[in-house]
Design a protein around this motif. Structure first.
Motif, mmCIF file in Angstrom:
data_model
loop_
_atom_site.group_PDB
_atom_site.id
_atom_site.type_symbol
_atom_site.label_atom_id
_atom_site.label_comp_id
_atom_site.label_asym_id
_atom_site.label_seq_id
_atom_site.Cartn_x
_atom_site.Cartn_y
_atom_site.Cartn_z
ATOM 1 N N LYS A 76 6.472 13.537 -11.838
ATOM 2 C CA LYS A 76 7.084 13.483 -13.171
ATOM 3 C C LYS A 76 6.204 14.184 -14.205
ATOM 4 O O LYS A 76 6.699 14.915 -15.049
ATOM 5 N N ARG A 77 4.902 13.964 -14.117
ATOM 6 C CA ARG A 77 3.968 14.603 -15.053
ATOM 7 C C ARG A 77 3.970 16.116 -14.890
ATOM 8 O O ARG A 77 3.965 16.857 -15.861
ATOM 9 N N SER A 78 3.973 16.550 -13.633
ATOM 10 C CA SER A 78 3.945 18.004 -13.397
ATOM 11 C C SER A 78 5.249 18.652 -13.860
ATOM 12 O O SER A 78 5.236 19.771 -14.372
ATOM 13 N N LYS A 138 0.850 -1.208 0.000
ATOM 14 C CA LYS A 138 0.000 0.000 0.000
ATOM 15 C C LYS A 138 0.882 1.253 0.000
ATOM 16 O O LYS A 138 0.655 2.186 -0.766
ATOM 17 N N LYS A 139 1.889 1.261 0.856
ATOM 18 C CA LYS A 139 2.818 2.398 0.926
ATOM 19 C C LYS A 139 3.581 2.554 -0.386
ATOM 20 O O LYS A 139 3.770 3.670 -0.872
ATOM 21 N N PHE A 140 4.010 1.442 -0.962
ATOM 22 C CA PHE A 140 4.743 1.478 -2.226
ATOM 23 C C PHE A 140 3.883 2.093 -3.336
ATOM 24 O O PHE A 140 4.348 2.938 -4.101
ATOM 25 N N ARG A 141 2.623 1.686 -3.404
ATOM 26 C CA ARG A 141 1.731 2.210 -4.448
ATOM 27 C C ARG A 141 1.475 3.701 -4.273
ATOM 28 O O ARG A 141 1.422 4.451 -5.252
ATOM 29 N N ILE A 142 1.328 4.146 -3.033
ATOM 30 C CA ILE A 142 1.126 5.577 -2.765
ATOM 31 C C ILE A 142 2.350 6.366 -3.224
ATOM 32 O O ILE A 142 2.225 7.389 -3.900
ATOM 33 N N GLU A 143 3.531 5.887 -2.874
ATOM 34 C CA GLU A 143 4.773 6.568 -3.281
ATOM 35 C C GLU A 143 4.938 6.552 -4.801
ATOM 36 O O GLU A 143 5.377 7.540 -5.389
ATOM 37 N N LYS A 144 4.573 5.462 -5.412
ATOM 38 C CA LYS A 144 4.682 5.356 -6.874
ATOM 39 C C LYS A 144 3.748 6.364 -7.560
ATOM 40 O O LYS A 144 4.143 7.023 -8.517
ATOM 41 N N LYS A 145 2.522 6.501 -7.038
ATOM 42 C CA LYS A 145 1.574 7.473 -7.599
ATOM 43 C C LYS A 145 2.102 8.901 -7.435
ATOM 44 O O LYS A 145 1.996 9.715 -8.348
ATOM 45 N N LYS A 146 2.678 9.195 -6.272
ATOM 46 C CA LYS A 146 3.260 10.528 -6.041
ATOM 47 C C LYS A 146 4.383 10.795 -7.030
ATOM 48 O O LYS A 146 4.498 11.879 -7.584
#
Length: 192
Positions: free
Chosen positions: A186-188, A173-181
């Motif tokens: 990167k997009r911004s 869960k923590k890994f996925r949150i960090e990956k989304k951030k």
């Protein structure tokens, strides 16, 4: 040649890893795990060197001095730490890089499943960490990756599967949150 026995072994292994990946909440990785083992370059070697109690890659290495199957496999499967080697601009050689956590978890699932398949009814939850420790100093792996897989294997040995997979699901869960951030950042930056 033992095509049927090899097919049964790799399929049993794949299904067990898939089961473990599903327990970790990694459905896509579970479905895609080790598909390259069915490619002719890997499958035919497995049939020729099948023994049922250890990887055919070791027997191929003993016979011809290299495992063509392994070279193909490690270059296509991110759950092997050997995949994570890259040229370093600092050392000017190929060095290990840190594996993303989801592949460390898949490596854990792979290690446990392989131990269960090869050890059969003699399997103990200490087998995966014993195998890992027996190869200590013989592998080129990023220190953080090594620490993380060792932590999971020790947890399995001391606390069992249920506790280890509960821990893994929380970490995922923590890994996925960090990956989304990270993706959002990167997009911004790209749009900046």
């Amino acid at each position: 040649m033992h095509p049927w026995l090899h097919f049964k072994t790799i399929t049993k292994h794949k299904l067990l890893v898939m089961h473990y990946c599903f327990r970790a909440g990694m459905y896509k990785q579970g479905l895609l795990h080790d598909l390259s083992k069915y490619a002719p370059v890997e499958f035919l070697v497995g049939c020729k060197y099948y023994q049922g109690t250890r990887s055919p890659n070791n027997a191929e290495r003993e016979d011809i001095g290299v495992s063509t199957s392994w070279l193909h496999h490690k270059g296509r499967n991110k759950h092997h730490f050997e995949y994570w080697m890259d040229y370093s601009n600092v050392t000017h050689r190929n060095d290990p890089v840190e594996m993303p956590y989801n592949y460390v978890v898949e490596m854990f699932c792979d290690r446990v499943a392989a131990s269960k398949i090869y050890n059969g009814s003699l399997y103990k939850e200490t087998d995966p960490i014993d195998y890992f420790n027996a190869k200590h100093g013989q592998r080129t792996i990023h220190p953080k990756t090594s620490d993380e897989i060792e932590k999971l294997l020790k947890m399995l040995a001391s606390e069992g599967e249920d506790a280890t997979f509960a821990y893994i699901r929380e970490q995922m869960k923590k890994f996925r949150i960090e990956k989304k951030k990270h993706i959002k950042l990167k997009r911004s930056l790209r749009n900046y």
